[in-house]
Enzyme design. Sequence first.
Site, short mmCIF file in Angstrom:
data_model
loop_
_atom_site.label_atom_id
_atom_site.label_comp_id
_atom_site.label_asym_id
_atom_site.label_seq_id
_atom_site.Cartn_x
_atom_site.Cartn_y
_atom_site.Cartn_z
N HIS A 280 33.83 37.21 18.85
CA HIS A 280 33.78 38.32 17.88
C HIS A 280 34.90 39.33 18.17
O HIS A 280 34.65 40.35 18.83
CB HIS A 280 32.43 39.03 17.97
N ARG B 121 24.78 30.54 20.10
CA ARG B 121 24.17 29.44 20.86
C ARG B 121 24.93 28.13 20.65
O ARG B 121 25.01 27.30 21.54
CB ARG B 121 22.74 29.19 20.37
N GLY C 55 31.54 31.80 11.03
CA GLY C 55 32.65 31.52 10.10
C GLY C 55 33.55 30.42 10.63
O GLY C 55 34.01 29.55 9.89
N GLU D 229 36.10 41.50 16.36
CA GLU D 229 35.89 42.80 15.71
C GLU D 229 35.40 43.87 16.67
O GLU D 229 35.56 45.06 16.42
CB GLU D 229 34.91 42.67 14.52
N LEU E 235 28.31 58.91 15.34
CA LEU E 235 29.68 59.32 15.04
C LEU E 235 29.96 60.70 15.61
O LEU E 235 31.06 60.98 16.09
CB LEU E 235 29.90 59.37 13.52
N GLN F 267 15.65 74.61 10.37
CA GLN F 267 14.89 75.58 11.17
C GLN F 267 13.64 74.92 11.76
O GLN F 267 13.29 75.12 12.92
CB GLN F 267 14.43 76.74 10.30
N CYS G 98 32.95 33.37 14.51
CA CYS G 98 31.73 32.79 15.07
C CYS G 98 31.12 31.80 14.08
O CYS G 98 31.64 30.70 13.93
CB CYS G 98 30.77 33.88 15.49
N1 GLN Z 1 24.41 30.91 14.45
C1 GLN Z 1 25.57 30.56 15.18
C2 GLN Z 1 25.25 30.31 16.66
O1 GLN Z 1 24.23 30.71 17.14
C3 GLN Z 1 26.63 31.62 15.04
C4 GLN Z 1 26.28 32.92 15.69
C5 GLN Z 1 27.17 34.05 15.27
O2 GLN Z 1 27.84 33.97 14.24
N2 GLN Z 1 27.17 35.16 16.00
O3 GLN Z 1 26.03 29.72 17.35
#
Ligand code: GLN
Length: 530
Positions: free
Chosen positions: A503, A459, A380, A505, A18, A190, A378
């Site tokens: 992703h 994957r 999720g 995020e 940071l 120090q 992903c």
């Molecule tokens: N385990 C899942 C995959 O390999 C999802 C990976 C993840 O959420 N980054 O496809």
Amino acid sequence: MKYIFVTGGVVSSLGKGLTAASIGTLLECSGLRVAFKKFDPYLNVDPGTMSPFQHGEVYVLDDGAETDLDLGHYERFTHAKLTKLSSGSSGQIYETILRRERAGDYLGQTVQVIPHVTDEIRCRFATSDTDADVTIIELGGTVGDMEGMPFLEAMRQFALEIGKNNTLFVHVVLLPYVRTADEIKTKPAQQSVALLLGLGIYPDILMCRTERKMTNEIRAKLSLFCNVPIRGVVEELDVESIYEVPTMLHDEGVHHIVLEHFGMASKNCDLSPWTNVLQKIRAPKKCVHIALVGKYVEHKDAYKSVHEALAHGAIANGFALEVVRIDGEMAEQEDIRGLLQECSGVIVPGGFGNRGIEGMLRAIRYVREQRLPFLGICLGMQLAVIEFARNVATLRAANSTEFDETTPHPVISLLDEQRRVVDKGGTMRLGSYECRVLPHTHLHQAYSQEFIHERHRHRYEFNGAYRDILMANGLCISGTHESGLVEAIELLQHPWFVGIQAHPEFKSKPHMAHPLFREFIRAAIRIKQV
Ligand code: GLN
């Protein structure tokens, strides 16, 4: 080219990343271009194979590099262009050297830490971003760690080679507060600086991490005993929000010290985007509660970028954010309604392996049926597909082959190219891919673009053989790759239910919230107000 080296002393977790990122912010706001590099002394080639429980999140770059989470700070705090060359580890350096040795490239020499390892490190310090004015190089770990020594030696040599006025050393230390004495203590700092001095490195800035303000006396003492000019003794107080760090360092005049040291003309440092963000953080309308249901929730750093992107989404909506972290395994056992009671939205982030999967599926079923906003990232998204297949399309035993290789309905499975993969490191689908967005979807409403680019790290994929049957049951495929791979799904009859294979995020910034996070939070706020 000018170089700033950032090292840490006394203890780990001082927020070196940071600090480095915030110095970058100050220089960028003063009109300079910055580049970053992070070196970690561990022997893994990259953090891609390391558990998030130990190492926190693996941060992914556009070019598919799997890197340390500090690179996330650099991208959130600046516009620096990061690539595979922006991070390195001892493992990577030794891998290169050993390959060269086997090829016979050392022509009979004895291959040694000095000069061969240090030379390789120095080569990697020299930046590849030729447009940058300043490269900020952070060293992971703590000064004194045995495995960090070659990097410190390489820094000393590098500074000697390119000259003192082209290199600046920042050392981040902890000033512990001792309650019984009611004092902040300078001795560990120090001692840490003494170690550096012994290695031939003279810090120009001593960044003092402290929970209490430093007196002038303390500053003078640190200056004298640590051999740092008094202006270079900088107070870095604990703050409520990490986004206060740039303004705090600005008030300590860090940018002036840096520019003067490099003989660059002092420029006006315009931090207004940051002060605007801080204003919003300090005066929220209300608070929105979001449940994060995942595998690594007890480890604060494991979903670092997800937490940050959620915070950015809340800032964009003028709200404060409370993240309720729910362990997937807990969600398997407990009353899901009770667990999610306070929350107006649920996010299921990425993850690997089957621990807690059924709990996450229960949470997804709940939000689908109760019409609460949902964002699946992903893993999720993959779970949202499984839940839909099981409970809407009545493919009861649907699963991902990651969790059940013999499932009769592998709605998520491996492509042939992944089936052939043997090594685990660096072999996932990694980096930025283009996705075409279907009009009139939540995805399109968020991005307002037909083509989007997001970073991948997985994957398994949506199994195209189930596309028609799931769509016939009402699943909307709102994003696709040109190869036909499914990139995003959603439920159109739901207030806001989006799953994305990538992703997002990793591309959110505090003053430029990622559109999906912004819209997800907006939907959650709206639900609450209804
Ligand atoms: N385990 C899942 C995959 O390999 C999802 C990976 C993840 O959420 N980054 O496809």
